[in-house]
Design a protein around this motif. Structure first.
Motif, mmCIF file in Angstrom:
data_model
loop_
_atom_site.group_PDB
_atom_site.id
_atom_site.type_symbol
_atom_site.label_atom_id
_atom_site.label_comp_id
_atom_site.label_asym_id
_atom_site.label_seq_id
_atom_site.Cartn_x
_atom_site.Cartn_y
_atom_site.Cartn_z
ATOM 1 N N GLU A 22 -18.702 69.477 29.505
ATOM 2 C CA GLU A 22 -19.247 70.159 28.298
ATOM 3 C C GLU A 22 -18.254 70.458 27.338
ATOM 4 O OE1 GLU A 22 -22.829 70.633 27.996
ATOM 5 O OE2 GLU A 22 -22.579 69.135 29.781
ATOM 6 N N ASN A 29 -18.565 66.651 19.258
ATOM 7 C CA ASN A 29 -19.645 67.448 18.265
ATOM 8 C C ASN A 29 -18.975 67.802 17.073
ATOM 9 O OD1 ASN A 29 -21.353 69.655 17.443
ATOM 10 N ND2 ASN A 29 -22.778 67.616 17.873
ATOM 11 N N ASP A 39 -20.974 74.846 11.467
ATOM 12 C CA ASP A 39 -22.071 75.381 12.586
ATOM 13 C C ASP A 39 -21.270 75.628 13.911
ATOM 14 O OD1 ASP A 39 -24.205 74.861 10.988
ATOM 15 O OD2 ASP A 39 -24.848 73.011 12.215
ATOM 16 N N ARG A 41 -20.476 76.217 17.817
ATOM 17 C CA ARG A 41 -21.001 75.526 18.970
ATOM 18 C C ARG A 41 -20.737 76.321 20.484
ATOM 19 N NH1 ARG A 41 -19.640 72.715 14.538
ATOM 20 N NH2 ARG A 41 -20.131 70.490 14.757
ATOM 21 N N LYS A 42 -21.504 76.373 21.318
ATOM 22 C CA LYS A 42 -21.436 77.378 22.504
ATOM 23 C C LYS A 42 -21.407 76.588 23.827
ATOM 24 C CE LYS A 42 -24.529 80.631 20.067
ATOM 25 N NZ LYS A 42 -25.680 81.391 20.143
ATOM 26 N N LYS A 44 -22.242 78.058 27.507
ATOM 27 C CA LYS A 44 -23.067 78.977 28.435
ATOM 28 C C LYS A 44 -22.777 78.630 29.873
ATOM 29 C CE LYS A 44 -26.335 79.890 24.832
ATOM 30 N NZ LYS A 44 -27.856 79.845 24.762
ATOM 31 N N LYS A 65 -24.323 75.028 30.224
ATOM 32 C CA LYS A 65 -25.229 74.256 29.157
ATOM 33 C C LYS A 65 -24.351 74.506 27.812
ATOM 34 C CE LYS A 65 -29.528 74.435 26.960
ATOM 35 N NZ LYS A 65 -29.408 74.698 25.727
ATOM 36 N N SER A 66 -24.199 73.250 27.096
ATOM 37 C CA SER A 66 -23.805 73.361 25.712
ATOM 38 C C SER A 66 -24.673 73.500 24.767
ATOM 39 C CB SER A 66 -22.712 72.311 25.526
ATOM 40 O OG SER A 66 -23.169 71.131 25.739
ATOM 41 N N ASP A 67 -24.718 74.161 23.586
ATOM 42 C CA ASP A 67 -25.371 74.246 22.485
ATOM 43 C C ASP A 67 -24.592 73.602 21.216
ATOM 44 O OD1 ASP A 67 -27.411 75.276 23.636
ATOM 45 O OD2 ASP A 67 -26.860 77.326 23.012
ATOM 46 N N LEU A 68 -24.781 72.333 20.778
ATOM 47 C CA LEU A 68 -24.161 71.673 20.091
ATOM 48 C C LEU A 68 -24.822 71.803 18.377
ATOM 49 C CD1 LEU A 68 -23.667 68.266 22.054
ATOM 50 C CD2 LEU A 68 -22.193 70.205 21.748
ATOM 51 N N GLN A 70 -26.428 70.217 15.236
ATOM 52 C CA GLN A 70 -27.265 69.395 15.214
ATOM 53 C C GLN A 70 -26.865 68.048 14.030
ATOM 54 O OE1 GLN A 70 -31.203 70.516 13.666
ATOM 55 N NE2 GLN A 70 -32.104 68.580 13.140
#
Length: 120
Positions: A22, A29, A39, A41-42, A44, A65-68, A70
């Motif tokens: 991740e 990204n 932006d 990125r996270k 979790k 889980k990664s939040d990338l 967009q």
């Protein structure tokens, strides 16, 4: 217990290994020029502890889980030709009356209309 020990017996599914995957996604990204650099990125990490009824054991479930950011889209203008075909339109830096090279007639000898043939 150390986080790197969770899932250690399953090397490809261990918490550290999954985190590394991740983390690599997040780094790619960030470098992707199609995303907004500002932006955030996270990543979790979730740990769920489920004790046994006698409280002698605990099952630890984990997930990452990664939040990338967009990937930003765009727009393109498409020219619809009379013969039913389509092609990307050239709209930027165009001068009024300028001829599109794709509309020029090319003869069998490869010479474009208006140029002199090598045979002349």
């Amino acid at each position: 217990m150390y986080l790197s020990e969770i899932g250690l017996e399953k090397a490809e599914k261990g918490l550290q290994h999954i985190f590394d995957i991740e983390d690599e996604k997040v780094r790619k990204n960030i470098k992707d020029r199609r995303t907004n650099a500002a932006d955030k990125r996270k990543i979790k990490i979730e740990l769920v502890y489920e004790p046994s009824s006698d409280r002698d054991f605990v099952t630890i479930s984990y997930s990452i889980k990664s939040d990338l950011a967009q990937i930003q889209g765009g727009a393109i203008q498409v020219e619809l030709l009379e013969n039913g075909e389509e092609r990307p339109a050239i709209t930027e830096n165009r001068i009024d009356g300028q001829v599109d090279y794709r509309d020029l007639t090319v003869y069998k000898d490869g010479v474009i209309q208006g140029e002199k043939s090598h045979e002349d």
